[in-house]
Design an enzyme around this catalytic site. Structure first.
Site, PDB file in Angstrom:
ATOM      1  N   CYS A   2      50.739  36.366  38.311  1.00 59.00           N
ATOM      2  CA  CYS A   2      51.770  35.819  37.436  1.00 59.00           C
ATOM      3  C   CYS A   2      51.226  35.696  36.015  1.00 59.00           C
ATOM      4  O   CYS A   2      50.033  35.661  35.784  1.00 59.00           O
ATOM      5  CB  CYS A   2      52.290  34.478  37.908  1.00 59.00           C
ATOM      6  SG  CYS A   2      52.926  34.450  39.580  1.00 59.00           S
ATOM      7  N   ARG A  27      48.318  41.821  35.694  1.00 60.66           N
ATOM      8  CA  ARG A  27      48.093  40.730  36.641  1.00 60.66           C
ATOM      9  C   ARG A  27      48.816  40.967  37.965  1.00 60.66           C
ATOM     10  O   ARG A  27      48.525  40.289  38.944  1.00 60.66           O
ATOM     11  CB  ARG A  27      48.568  39.402  36.032  1.00 60.66           C
ATOM     12  CG  ARG A  27      47.609  38.853  35.002  1.00 60.66           C
ATOM     13  CD  ARG A  27      48.168  37.610  34.336  1.00 60.66           C
ATOM     14  NE  ARG A  27      47.108  36.939  33.571  1.00 60.66           N
ATOM     15  CZ  ARG A  27      46.551  35.803  33.930  1.00 60.66           C
ATOM     16  NH1 ARG A  27      46.937  35.183  35.018  1.00 60.66           N
ATOM     17  NH2 ARG A  27      45.608  35.255  33.196  1.00 60.66           N
ATOM     18  N   TRP A  74      54.745  36.940  40.693  1.00 62.49           N
ATOM     19  CA  TRP A  74      54.253  37.568  41.917  1.00 62.49           C
ATOM     20  C   TRP A  74      54.657  36.648  43.056  1.00 62.49           C
ATOM     21  O   TRP A  74      54.266  35.491  43.110  1.00 62.49           O
ATOM     22  CB  TRP A  74      52.733  37.728  41.850  1.00 62.49           C
ATOM     23  CG  TRP A  74      52.151  38.602  42.917  1.00 62.49           C
ATOM     24  CD1 TRP A  74      52.032  39.959  42.898  1.00 62.49           C
ATOM     25  CD2 TRP A  74      51.572  38.170  44.157  1.00 62.49           C
ATOM     26  NE1 TRP A  74      51.423  40.404  44.043  1.00 62.49           N
ATOM     27  CE2 TRP A  74      51.129  39.327  44.844  1.00 62.49           C
ATOM     28  CE3 TRP A  74      51.397  36.933  44.760  1.00 62.49           C
ATOM     29  CZ2 TRP A  74      50.514  39.275  46.083  1.00 62.49           C
ATOM     30  CZ3 TRP A  74      50.787  36.882  46.002  1.00 62.49           C
ATOM     31  CH2 TRP A  74      50.352  38.046  46.648  1.00 62.49           C
ATOM     32  N   ASN A 100      52.961  29.168  36.818  1.00 67.90           N
ATOM     33  CA  ASN A 100      51.953  29.867  37.609  1.00 67.90           C
ATOM     34  C   ASN A 100      51.295  28.856  38.532  1.00 67.90           C
ATOM     35  O   ASN A 100      51.007  27.735  38.123  1.00 67.90           O
ATOM     36  CB  ASN A 100      50.871  30.484  36.722  1.00 67.90           C
ATOM     37  CG  ASN A 100      51.372  31.642  35.903  1.00 67.90           C
ATOM     38  OD1 ASN A 100      52.480  32.129  36.107  1.00 67.90           O
ATOM     39  ND2 ASN A 100      50.570  32.080  34.957  1.00 67.90           N
ATOM     40  N   GLY A 101      51.015  29.254  39.770  1.00 64.24           N
ATOM     41  CA  GLY A 101      50.348  28.363  40.700  1.00 64.24           C
ATOM     42  C   GLY A 101      51.204  28.063  41.915  1.00 64.24           C
ATOM     43  O   GLY A 101      52.228  28.718  42.158  1.00 64.24           O
ATOM     44  N   GLU A 482      32.813  49.642  48.315  1.00 62.13           N
ATOM     45  CA  GLU A 482      33.631  49.598  47.102  1.00 62.13           C
ATOM     46  C   GLU A 482      34.491  50.855  46.971  1.00 62.13           C
ATOM     47  O   GLU A 482      35.647  50.790  46.570  1.00 62.13           O
ATOM     48  CB  GLU A 482      32.723  49.438  45.871  1.00 62.13           C
ATOM     49  CG  GLU A 482      33.411  49.647  44.538  1.00 62.13           C
ATOM     50  CD  GLU A 482      34.555  48.687  44.266  1.00 62.13           C
ATOM     51  OE1 GLU A 482      35.337  48.965  43.340  1.00 62.13           O
ATOM     52  OE2 GLU A 482      34.700  47.661  44.975  1.00 62.13           O
ATOM     53  N   LYS A 486      38.607  51.087  46.552  1.00 61.28           N
ATOM     54  CA  LYS A 486      39.303  51.777  45.479  1.00 61.28           C
ATOM     55  C   LYS A 486      40.389  52.700  46.036  1.00 61.28           C
ATOM     56  O   LYS A 486      41.508  52.730  45.529  1.00 61.28           O
ATOM     57  CB  LYS A 486      38.311  52.610  44.646  1.00 61.28           C
ATOM     58  CG  LYS A 486      37.499  51.830  43.666  1.00 61.28           C
ATOM     59  CD  LYS A 486      38.284  51.360  42.475  1.00 61.28           C
ATOM     60  CE  LYS A 486      38.456  49.913  42.307  1.00 61.28           C
ATOM     61  NZ  LYS A 486      37.875  48.880  43.005  1.00 61.28           N
ATOM     62  N   GLU A 489      43.359  50.644  47.748  1.00 58.32           N
ATOM     63  CA  GLU A 489      44.217  49.792  46.932  1.00 58.32           C
ATOM     64  C   GLU A 489      45.153  50.578  46.022  1.00 58.32           C
ATOM     65  O   GLU A 489      46.242  50.087  45.705  1.00 58.32           O
ATOM     66  CB  GLU A 489      43.391  48.782  46.122  1.00 58.32           C
ATOM     67  CG  GLU A 489      42.482  49.333  45.067  1.00 58.32           C
ATOM     68  CD  GLU A 489      41.658  48.231  44.394  1.00 58.32           C
ATOM     69  OE1 GLU A 489      42.119  47.077  44.353  1.00 58.32           O
ATOM     70  OE2 GLU A 489      40.553  48.527  43.916  1.00 58.32           O
ATOM     71  N   HIS A 505      28.469  53.353  67.106  1.00 53.11           N
ATOM     72  CA  HIS A 505      28.601  52.088  67.826  1.00 53.11           C
ATOM     73  C   HIS A 505      30.059  51.649  67.929  1.00 53.11           C
ATOM     74  O   HIS A 505      30.328  50.455  68.099  1.00 53.11           O
ATOM     75  CB  HIS A 505      27.753  50.997  67.157  1.00 53.11           C
ATOM     76  CG  HIS A 505      26.280  51.266  67.233  1.00 53.11           C
ATOM     77  ND1 HIS A 505      25.553  51.150  68.409  1.00 53.11           N
ATOM     78  CD2 HIS A 505      25.393  51.674  66.290  1.00 53.11           C
ATOM     79  CE1 HIS A 505      24.303  51.464  68.179  1.00 53.11           C
ATOM     80  NE2 HIS A 505      24.164  51.785  66.901  1.00 53.11           N
ATOM     81  N   LYS A 600      45.761  41.656  39.215  1.00 52.57           N
ATOM     82  CA  LYS A 600      44.465  41.793  38.562  1.00 52.57           C
ATOM     83  C   LYS A 600      43.672  40.494  38.606  1.00 52.57           C
ATOM     84  O   LYS A 600      42.491  40.477  38.925  1.00 52.57           O
ATOM     85  CB  LYS A 600      44.688  42.215  37.104  1.00 52.57           C
ATOM     86  CG  LYS A 600      43.407  42.488  36.340  1.00 52.57           C
ATOM     87  CD  LYS A 600      42.734  43.735  36.846  1.00 52.57           C
ATOM     88  CE  LYS A 600      41.518  44.101  36.032  1.00 52.57           C
ATOM     89  NZ  LYS A 600      40.795  45.224  36.636  1.00 52.57           N
TER      90      LYS A 600
END
Length: 605
Positions: A2, A27, A74, A100-101, A482, A486, A489, A505, A600
């Site tokens: 947000c 964001r 969001w 926001n929150g 990582e 990438k 996402e 395994h 973000k």
């Protein structure tokens, strides 16, 4: 997640809000809205599900004013929709609120005070604006009602509130707890924003708010009260960043621009922290604080956590300090048994990650020292830690982190070398960091100049695949984790990074004909073992892409990495993975910079 913008005292408030929201897209969001007041008794509310372009299209020529608020949402409480978008409005149409929150006790507040109120959204935010309206209708002034409502919110909640009263047309009411919020100071105007970057076209001078602050903002005044109601003055800080640095220029997507910027980022870090004689510019107080520790605890989330895994090797091998790496969201509520003299390092691109801040709060309560390594000066984690080391990577707009990740690993290498020299380890003395980072910058430049190789690999192996695997050993395994993040996402290909030796395994059962497996091979000690693991998946039908250091390469390998120091191989090895992710997403027709459901800066736990 947000984003908030607000302005008072500017004729072009509508355009300032829309431009600010556009810059907050990084964001992550699913809806957006603005409220503008023209000081003549006319207020305009426009909200839309979807992108800022959809909101801009819905804003007609009559939506003009000199004060207003805006928000990118969001979804947390309620699905993405126009009704759930912010600003939320009181039933009488007088109050407009962006938030926001998360309000932990919104259901209890709603049941206790608003049983007779008709709600139009599913949000916790609407509960707050309806409460403010109720208390004003019972006789309170707006600020008094605002402050009273804040006192009813439970301690588990987080918020950054920006409120407008239609009858006080040039006034913004602001409050903050846990969620970041800044006041931008101008000449005859003031702004409010979640991130200084979004208002650099208006001002470069900002005030960082503290948890519990309640602020009244008018065109010519910023009045701050702390959580005890005392009038206080907060110091201003100046941001030198060029607003144009966040523009794409000729690039179709920010992600590719930021991949290309990585050689420059590494050179900038060299200039900032390495002197011409090879000595390092790390303050003695920080080195002494870490030297007194018996163990380092790196705390981070997502990509920053992966950078921390690489940092563990750097700190242990160069400085001889035992190091643990922890996921912030786990550590915050399930902390491990700590050593006697711990030192904490927080890795965060934004400096606002809520999970990391939860840990830092505990660390401060425990009385331990801490360092934040971040890209954002004056961010919350930077302010609340004992020390800060800046990444100097410039604005990173794409949700998928690229240059901040390589900057974090570079910063860790610089710090580890400095600590090693302070502790007089032989490994640090033998590690010519300045020249080695120059080799890394040149290697990355060479790799980004060969985009066509990654593009062809993405088209051939990943453009239609349902899943994929990255494998490696040692630092190559850390890179694989990582690299997998990438790809998943931004392209939504289900991807996992595995230690190559662990395939047999259990995981090898997932290998089918045509499954892409990308092998990272930079370590001479384990190169033969990883190639053996490759043969195991090839025999089961996998399509293998090899990413190999040139000294270990064969003519069959597809992507060749220039040779760099063994401790710095993740800086080079990640570049092809970033490009593969970018081109796979683009091939599939997705919005590379704004992948679905992601943000973000994750400012809620």
């Amino acid at each position: 997640m947000c984003g908030i913008v607000g302005v008072t005292g500017r004729k072009n408030a509508t355009e300032i809000l829309l431009n600010g929201l556009k810059k907050l897209e990084y964001r992550g969001y699913d809806s957006a809205g603005i409220y503008v007041n023209d000081q003549k008794g006319n207020g305009y509310l426009v909200k839309e599900k979807g992108r800022i372009e959809d909101l801009r299209a819905a804003v007609g020529p009559t939506v003009k004013g000199t004060a207003g608020i805006g928000h990118t949402r969001w979804a947390t409480h309620g699905v993405p929709s126009q009704a759930n978008a912010h600003p939320q409005v009181s039933a009488d149409g007088r109050f407009y609120l962006v938030h926001n929150g998360v309000i932990g006790n919104f259901r209890e507040l709603k049941a206790e005070y608003l049983a007779d109120t008709e709600f139009v959204s599913d949000t916790d935010t609407e509960v707050i604006v309806q409460l403010i309206s109720r208390f004003v209708n019972e006789g309170m002034e707006t600020k008094e009602a605002f402050t009273h409502v804040l006192s009813l919110i439970d301690n588990s909640s987080s918020y950054a509130f920006l409120l407008m009263d239609k009858t006080q047309t040039d006034t913004l009411f602001v409050a903050k707890k846990k969620s970041p919020l800044l006041i931008g100071v101008g000449d005859g105007f003031n702004v409010v924003c979640s991130d200084s970057m979004v208002m650099l076209s208006e001002t470069h001078d900002f005030i960082e708010l503290t948890d519990g602050d309640v602020v009244t903002v008018t065109p010519n005044e910023v009045e701050i009260e702390d959580e005890d109601g005392n009038h206080v003055t907060r110091n201003q800080f100046h941001v030198d960043d060029d607003a144009s640095a966040s523009e794409k220029g000729a690039y179709e997507f920010f992600m590719l621009k930021e991949i290309d910027e990585q050689p420059a980022v590494i050179r900038t870090l060299q200039q900032k922290y390495i002197n011409e004689d090879g000595s390092l510019q790390i303050e003695d107080d920080l080195k002494n604080a870490i030297d007194g520790a018996d163990r380092l605890y790196i705390v981070a989330a997502g990509t920053s956590y992966h950078a921390g895994l690489v940092g563990k090797s750097l700190f242990e091998k160069l400085a001889g300090i035992p190091t643990e790496v922890h996921i912030a969201s786990e550590f915050g509520y399930n902390p491990p048994l700590l050593s006697e003299k711990p030192f904490f390092i927080f890795l965060t691109q934004s400096g606002e990650t809520a999970d990391s801040r939860e840990v830092l709060d505990k660390v401060n309560q425990w009385g331990y020292k801490s360092l934040t390594i971040t890209n954002v000066p004056n961010s919350t984690l930077s302010r609340e830690a004992n020390y800060t080391m800046l990444l100097h990577a410039g604005p990173e707009i794409a949700v998928a982190s690229t240059k901040a990740y390589t900057a974090q690993m570079t910063a860790e290498a610089i710090l580890a070398k400095s600590l090693g020299m302070h502790k007089r380890t032989q490994a640090a003395a033998d590690f010519e960091l300045g020249s080695e980072l120059t080799k890394v910058a040149n290697a990355i430049q060479s790799l980004v100049d060969q985009k066509d190789v990654a593009e062809k690999m993405a088209q051939k192996y990943l453009s239609t695949s349902r899943n994929a695997f990255y494998i490696g050993r040692g630092l190559d395994y850390q890179t694989a984790i990582e690299a997998a993040l990438k790809l998943k996402e931004v392209s939504y290909v289900q991807t996992e990074g595995f230690a190559a030796g662990e395939l047999k395994h259990g995981t090898i059962s997932l290998i089918e004909k045509g499954t892409p497996v990308i092998a990272i091979i930079t370590d001479e000690k384990t190169a033969g073992l990883t190639r053996s693991n490759e043969q195991e998946v090839i025999s089961r039908g996998a399509n293998v892409i090899n990413v190999v250091s040139e000294n270990l390469a064969t003519k069959e390998d597809q992507i060749i990495l220039p040779k760099v120091h063994e401790l710095l191989t993740p800086l080079a090895a990640i570049i092809p993975a970033q490009l593969l992710a970018y081109y796979t997403s683009k091939e599939r027709g997705y919005d590379v910079d704004k992948p679905r459901n992601l943000a973000k800066s994750v400012t809620v736990e």
